[in-house]
Motif scaffolding. Structure first.
Motif, mmCIF file in Angstrom:
data_model
loop_
_atom_site.group_PDB
_atom_site.id
_atom_site.type_symbol
_atom_site.label_atom_id
_atom_site.label_comp_id
_atom_site.label_asym_id
_atom_site.label_seq_id
_atom_site.Cartn_x
_atom_site.Cartn_y
_atom_site.Cartn_z
ATOM 1 N N MET A 1 -39.226 -18.635 5.438
ATOM 2 C CA MET A 1 -38.391 -17.463 5.413
ATOM 3 C C MET A 1 -39.181 -16.303 6.035
ATOM 4 S SD MET A 1 -36.543 -15.635 2.161
ATOM 5 C CE MET A 1 -35.592 -17.075 1.823
ATOM 6 N N ASP A 2 -38.504 -15.494 6.822
ATOM 7 C CA ASP A 2 -39.139 -14.363 7.493
ATOM 8 C C ASP A 2 -38.873 -13.061 6.748
ATOM 9 O OD1 ASP A 2 -39.983 -16.078 9.430
ATOM 10 O OD2 ASP A 2 -38.626 -15.356 10.977
ATOM 11 N N PHE A 3 -39.918 -12.243 6.678
ATOM 12 C CA PHE A 3 -39.830 -10.953 6.016
ATOM 13 C C PHE A 3 -40.467 -9.877 6.877
ATOM 14 C CE2 PHE A 3 -40.058 -14.071 2.600
ATOM 15 C CZ PHE A 3 -38.940 -13.724 1.854
ATOM 16 N N HIS A 22 -44.672 -18.259 4.370
ATOM 17 C CA HIS A 22 -43.668 -17.327 4.872
ATOM 18 C C HIS A 22 -44.241 -16.487 6.017
ATOM 19 C CE1 HIS A 22 -41.105 -18.342 1.524
ATOM 20 N NE2 HIS A 22 -42.147 -18.187 0.724
ATOM 21 N N GLN A 23 -43.387 -16.205 6.974
ATOM 22 C CA GLN A 23 -43.753 -15.314 8.071
ATOM 23 C C GLN A 23 -43.507 -13.882 7.597
ATOM 24 O OE1 GLN A 23 -45.060 -16.376 11.062
ATOM 25 N NE2 GLN A 23 -45.070 -18.353 10.021
ATOM 26 N N VAL A 24 -44.543 -13.054 7.661
ATOM 27 C CA VAL A 24 -44.412 -11.666 7.215
ATOM 28 C C VAL A 24 -44.910 -10.740 8.316
ATOM 29 C CG1 VAL A 24 -44.968 -9.954 5.453
ATOM 30 C CG2 VAL A 24 -44.793 -12.375 4.816
ATOM 31 N N VAL A 44 -34.102 -5.400 11.190
ATOM 32 C CA VAL A 44 -32.845 -5.842 11.799
ATOM 33 C C VAL A 44 -33.116 -6.573 13.109
ATOM 34 C CG1 VAL A 44 -30.707 -5.030 12.896
ATOM 35 C CG2 VAL A 44 -31.383 -4.135 10.659
ATOM 36 N N SER A 45 -33.999 -6.024 13.933
ATOM 37 C CA SER A 45 -34.285 -6.664 15.227
ATOM 38 C C SER A 45 -34.906 -8.046 15.040
ATOM 39 C CB SER A 45 -35.199 -5.781 16.078
ATOM 40 O OG SER A 45 -36.512 -5.760 15.557
ATOM 41 N N ARG A 46 -35.599 -8.251 13.931
ATOM 42 C CA ARG A 46 -36.225 -9.545 13.641
ATOM 43 C C ARG A 46 -35.323 -10.443 12.781
ATOM 44 N NH1 ARG A 46 -41.520 -9.708 14.883
ATOM 45 N NH2 ARG A 46 -41.917 -11.321 13.321
ATOM 46 N N LYS A 47 -34.156 -9.888 12.385
ATOM 47 C CA LYS A 47 -33.220 -10.611 11.504
ATOM 48 C C LYS A 47 -33.932 -11.086 10.247
ATOM 49 C CE LYS A 47 -30.089 -11.830 15.120
ATOM 50 N NZ LYS A 47 -30.160 -12.379 16.411
ATOM 51 N N SER A 48 -34.715 -10.180 9.674
ATOM 52 C CA SER A 48 -35.553 -10.492 8.520
ATOM 53 C C SER A 48 -35.162 -9.665 7.306
ATOM 54 C CB SER A 48 -37.027 -10.191 8.845
ATOM 55 O OG SER A 48 -37.474 -10.991 9.913
ATOM 56 N N ILE A 49 -35.525 -10.166 6.159
ATOM 57 C CA ILE A 49 -35.361 -9.433 4.907
ATOM 58 C C ILE A 49 -36.508 -8.448 4.790
ATOM 59 C CG2 ILE A 49 -35.397 -9.648 2.389
ATOM 60 C CD1 ILE A 49 -34.106 -12.447 2.824
ATOM 61 N N LEU A 50 -36.181 -7.231 4.438
ATOM 62 C CA LEU A 50 -37.185 -6.188 4.237
ATOM 63 C C LEU A 50 -37.621 -6.192 2.778
ATOM 64 C CD1 LEU A 50 -38.733 -3.606 5.145
ATOM 65 C CD2 LEU A 50 -36.677 -2.324 4.515
ATOM 66 N N ILE A 51 -38.919 -6.217 2.544
ATOM 67 C CA ILE A 51 -39.462 -6.077 1.191
ATOM 68 C C ILE A 51 -40.156 -4.723 1.119
ATOM 69 C CG2 ILE A 51 -40.967 -6.999 -0.596
ATOM 70 C CD1 ILE A 51 -40.765 -9.722 0.675
ATOM 71 N N THR A 52 -39.824 -3.959 0.088
ATOM 72 C CA THR A 52 -40.339 -2.602 -0.028
ATOM 73 C C THR A 52 -40.510 -2.201 -1.487
ATOM 74 O OG1 THR A 52 -39.975 -0.296 0.640
ATOM 75 C CG2 THR A 52 -38.020 -1.576 0.044
ATOM 76 N N GLU A 53 -41.280 -1.155 -1.695
ATOM 77 C CA GLU A 53 -41.374 -0.510 -2.997
ATOM 78 C C GLU A 53 -40.843 0.922 -2.887
ATOM 79 O OE1 GLU A 53 -44.815 -1.537 -5.568
ATOM 80 O OE2 GLU A 53 -45.622 -2.483 -3.760
#
Length: 118
Positions: A1-3, A22-24, A44-53
């Motif tokens: 999964m990409d993040f 995972h690809q981060v 969005v450009s990477r079609k990835s889920i963003l992980i943030t605090e």
């Protein structure tokens, strides 16, 4: 999964995700100090889920209706880093499909998911 990992994310979480295959894309490594809207554009450009605090991504997605492929907001202050890592890895493993196109909030007691692309 990409993040895509926002700069606010503890790097030990990034390292652990990578160690688990995972690809981060880490903003702190690739584009430090860019604003939140630009971070979201990278995800969005990477079609990835963003992980943030950083809770400001809620405003970007709900009030400003910015497009995303999924956001996981961590609200885990007060926990030891090992507990944070375990929670994140568990959510990624067990809820990966639910994270796509959703805004999810993970705290120490539960995972809340608001589905639907914003």
């Amino acid at each position: 999964m990409d993040f895509v990992a926002d700069e606010s994310l503890d790097f030990r979480i990034i390292r652990s995700l990578r160690q688990h295959g995972h690809q981060v894309f880490a903003i702190v490594e690739e584009s430090p100090s860019i604003d939140d809207a630009s971070v979201l554009e990278v995800a969005v450009s990477r079609k990835s889920i963003l992980i943030t605090e950083d809770k400001d991504f809620g405003e970007l997605t709900f009030r400003l209706k910015k497009t995303h492929f999924g956001i996981l907001l961590l609200k885990l202050s007060g926990l030891e880093i090992t507990e944070k890592i375990d929670l994140v890895l568990s959510v990624v493993k067990n809820q990966h499909q639910a994270l796509f196109n959703s805004f999810a909030v993970l705290d120490q007691n539960r995972l809340r998911i608001k589905t639907g692309k914003k």
